[in-house]
Scaffold this motif. Structure first.
Motif, short mmCIF file in Angstrom:
data_model
loop_
_atom_site.label_atom_id
_atom_site.label_comp_id
_atom_site.label_asym_id
_atom_site.label_seq_id
_atom_site.Cartn_x
_atom_site.Cartn_y
_atom_site.Cartn_z
N GLN A 55 -8.11 -3.46 -2.03
CA GLN A 55 -6.84 -3.76 -2.68
C GLN A 55 -6.32 -5.14 -2.27
OE1 GLN A 55 -4.09 -0.54 -2.34
NE2 GLN A 55 -2.40 -1.63 -3.29
N ASN A 83 -4.55 1.27 -7.70
CA ASN A 83 -3.79 1.51 -6.47
C ASN A 83 -2.95 2.78 -6.53
OD1 ASN A 83 -2.00 0.61 -8.40
ND2 ASN A 83 -0.77 -0.56 -6.95
N VAL A 120 0.86 -1.18 0.00
CA VAL A 120 0.00 0.00 0.00
C VAL A 120 0.89 1.23 0.00
CG1 VAL A 120 -1.80 1.26 1.23
CG2 VAL A 120 -1.81 -1.23 1.22
#
Length: 372
Positions: free
Chosen positions: A61, A118, A39
């Motif tokens: 995600q 993302n 992340v």
């Protein structure tokens, strides 16, 4: 000793290298070997996203591709309610992390595809494939006569030999940054020996990421926001003429509906409001069993407002009128001619027309003369 102490965390804290800060958080970073998701800090430390939106983004995600991530699906996985999840998805949609695209299947069904990126800032400046840079052509080797003889390697001998003088190595020319000029292009023989650049990766046809037009920013939602003005709802259908027979049949149908579907318990006000819609179905020749199946089939769970569900289905699933419906309705609206029935005279048994039984005209006249 009633309070449990995390001795493992205490030992890990003692092994943290360097001096520990006097305040603030202390990180114990253990590398992950499986089941982890990368992340970016642009999401984890986003200044305008709420913590709920960041957590929902991390949850999406971490899920594999093809998993349902709608509001109800996320509410079943998370502890947050549907309203907070919907608000978090709108935040992610506003900043380009999430897109909801509506596609129509060949069968005519419309589905919503959810696309999650993302790193949406990378879509603003997509990477262009770099032009393959050919290495510089090897310099032609000098002729053997022009090559200076290299000094033999120094060996250990009793008699000292003079030190060998090494020729200075000429510096290599810098690699060209642009396309080679006419004079710098390699020969066909050298080009055949050059490595072939690998092909650029391309997204497959079934990739969930839908390419956006270059004139629109990726953060622009393709689905109308919840605050967009919605078209007014369609009015409840009404029959051409609400006769007493249709009114009684529709009222009895709606009052008896809870016996077949207990969750569709209607109040008296709801029944009076929905009677014209059901009467329109019955006027068009729909059988009561077919109407009941269309209105009660597969209701949502939980059902909070049954009257709104019935109103929506009555309006949207209204069957078409049968052939000749307009002509039949026009005939039913015509004024009817009242026919006076026949009666039998009580005195002479003569037939005469009268709305009530009694005597004929002659008998009434004779009775009047005798009375006078």
């Amino acid at each position: 000793m009633d309070t449990q102490q995390n001795t493992a965390l205490t030992r890990a804290l003692a092994e943290v290298p360097g001096p520990l800060p006097t305040s603030g958080v202390i990180h114990i970073a253990i590398p992950h070997t499986d089941r982890f998701t990368v992340v970016g800090n642009h999401l984890a430390q986003h200044p305008d996203l709420s913590c709920t939106a960041v957590g929902i983004a991390v949850r999406i995600q971490s899920l594999p591709q093809g998993i349902e991530v709608g509001i109800k699906a996320l509410a079943a996985r998370c502890r947050e309610g549907e309203k907070r999840i919907a608000a978090a998805l709108r935040e992610l949609e506003a900043f380009g992390y999430l897109q909801r695209v509506r596609n129509r299947l060949p069968s005519g069904r419309v589905i919503t595809r959810t696309v999650f990126c993302n790193q949406p800032t990378a879509l603003l400046h997509p990477r262009r494939p770099a032009a393959p840079q050919h290495p510089a052509a090897p310099a032609p080797r000098p002729a053997p006569a022009q090559t200076p003889p290299r000094a033999p390697a120094q060996t250990k001998t009793p008699t000292p030999a003079p030190p060998a003088t090494e020729q200075p190595t000429p510096p290599m020319p810098p690699a060209p940054t642009g396309p080679p000029g006419p004079s710098e292009r390699p020969s066909p023989e050298a080009t055949a020996l050059l490595p072939v650049p690998p092909p650029q990766p391309q997204l497959p046809q079934s990739s969930p990421f839908v390419p956006l037009p270059p004139s629109l920013p990726p953060s622009l939602p393709l689905v109308p926001p919840p605050t967009a003005p919605k078209p007014p709802p369609r009015p409840l259908p009404r029959p051409s003429e609400l006769t007493p027979e249709l009114d009684r049949a529709a009222t009895a149908f709606l009052s008896d509906l809870h016996r077949h579907a207990p969750q569709l318990m209607l109040s008296e006000t709801d029944v009076r409001q929905l009677v014209p819609g059901v009467a329109a179905w019955l006027e068009r020749g729909a059988h009561p069993d077919a109407v009941r199946h269309a209105l009660t089939d597969d209701p949502p769970v939980p059902l909070r407002r049954p009257a709104l569900l019935l109103k929506h289905r009555i309006t949207e699933l209204l069957p078409p009128p049968p052939p000749g419906f307009q002509e039949l309705a026009a005939l039913t609206r015509r004024p009817r001619i009242t026919v006076t029935p026949f009666q039998t005279c009580d005195a002479c048994d003569r037939a005469f027309r009268s709305p009530t039984p009694g005597h004929c005209r002659d008998c009434r006249s004779e009775h009047a003369r005798s009375a006078a």
